[in-house]
Scaffold this motif. Sequence first.
Motif, PDB file in Angstrom:
ATOM      1  N   TYR A   3      23.023  34.150  31.504  1.00  0.00           N
ATOM      2  CA  TYR A   3      23.832  33.703  30.377  1.00  0.00           C
ATOM      3  C   TYR A   3      22.900  33.270  29.244  1.00  0.00           C
ATOM      4  O   TYR A   3      21.717  32.972  29.467  1.00  0.00           O
ATOM      5  CB  TYR A   3      24.765  32.562  30.780  1.00  0.00           C
ATOM      6  N   LEU A  32      36.042  33.889  34.569  1.00  0.00           N
ATOM      7  CA  LEU A  32      35.278  34.127  35.788  1.00  0.00           C
ATOM      8  C   LEU A  32      33.925  33.428  35.708  1.00  0.00           C
ATOM      9  O   LEU A  32      33.324  33.315  34.627  1.00  0.00           O
ATOM     10  CB  LEU A  32      35.078  35.634  36.003  1.00  0.00           C
ATOM     11  N   PRO A  33      33.413  32.919  36.812  1.00  0.00           N
ATOM     12  CA  PRO A  33      32.096  32.277  36.789  1.00  0.00           C
ATOM     13  C   PRO A  33      30.996  33.290  36.501  1.00  0.00           C
ATOM     14  O   PRO A  33      31.081  34.457  36.878  1.00  0.00           O
ATOM     15  CB  PRO A  33      31.966  31.690  38.204  1.00  0.00           C
ATOM     16  N   VAL A  34      29.975  32.833  35.820  1.00  0.00           N
ATOM     17  CA  VAL A  34      28.839  33.689  35.481  1.00  0.00           C
ATOM     18  C   VAL A  34      28.001  33.891  36.739  1.00  0.00           C
ATOM     19  O   VAL A  34      27.678  32.938  37.460  1.00  0.00           O
ATOM     20  CB  VAL A  34      28.001  33.043  34.363  1.00  0.00           C
ATOM     21  N   LYS A  35      27.627  35.126  36.998  1.00  0.00           N
ATOM     22  CA  LYS A  35      26.900  35.454  38.225  1.00  0.00           C
ATOM     23  C   LYS A  35      25.427  35.761  37.979  1.00  0.00           C
ATOM     24  O   LYS A  35      24.570  35.378  38.771  1.00  0.00           O
ATOM     25  CB  LYS A  35      27.553  36.657  38.913  1.00  0.00           C
ATOM     26  N   CYS A  65      21.242  32.269  36.578  1.00  0.00           N
ATOM     27  CA  CYS A  65      22.106  31.322  37.288  1.00  0.00           C
ATOM     28  C   CYS A  65      21.397  30.666  38.468  1.00  0.00           C
ATOM     29  O   CYS A  65      21.737  29.549  38.856  1.00  0.00           O
ATOM     30  CB  CYS A  65      23.378  32.020  37.767  1.00  0.00           C
TER      31      CYS A  65
END
Length: 230
Positions: free
Chosen positions: A42, A36-39, A51
């Motif tokens: 990170y 899943l994409p990081v929201k 992000c």
Amino acid sequence: MGEPQQVSALPLPPMQYIKEYTDENLRRGLAPKPPLPVKDSYMMFGNQFQCDDLIIRPLESQGIERLCPLQFDHKKELRKLNMSILVNFLDLLDILIRSPGTIRREEKLEDLKLLFVHMHHLINEYRPHQARETLRVMMEVQKRNRLETAERFQKHLEQVVEMIQNCLNSLPDDLALPDGDLHLKTEPMDVQEASSCTARSEPSKESTVCKKEPSVDKDALMCVIIDEMT
């Protein structure tokens, strides 16, 4: 006890994903889904990033004092920073020679560090322009290669058309047909014409045969000649 293993937050290497995407796993729905994409945030190189952060963050957001004005010429400022780094380095050498244990040595090191940070920041501001130029050069190279390929193809096409035209022009009009190699294109006889021929042959003693002259298929003749040449 063994040493604790370091766990990476990054996805698995690509080959480990590829091995799981077999036809059987795809048919059964067992293939792993992409990460899943990081929201929110990170971690990278031990630092936490958001992000929605800008690609090039301002110096003020990093808690660094700004030495350059908001509106400036990058070339002039880079030259100034380069000269300032040289002057501060010479001052640091003079301090190390005369009084290496003073607090001025630490202050001069902090000044050099700040100057290097500003220089790197100004260079990084050119990264978007560098990326655009790199993409533009790549697209120009692809366009040039495709144009050259199309030009070579057009030259070969013109040569082939010229060879075929020369072969057609060199064919004589009264060329003899080889036996068994060509199919003669014959047109069927009309029913009324055939009946008239039959009606005329009954009262006369001399039998007359009504024939249709076969027409030579020039396309088939050209194919046979080209086959013999090759």
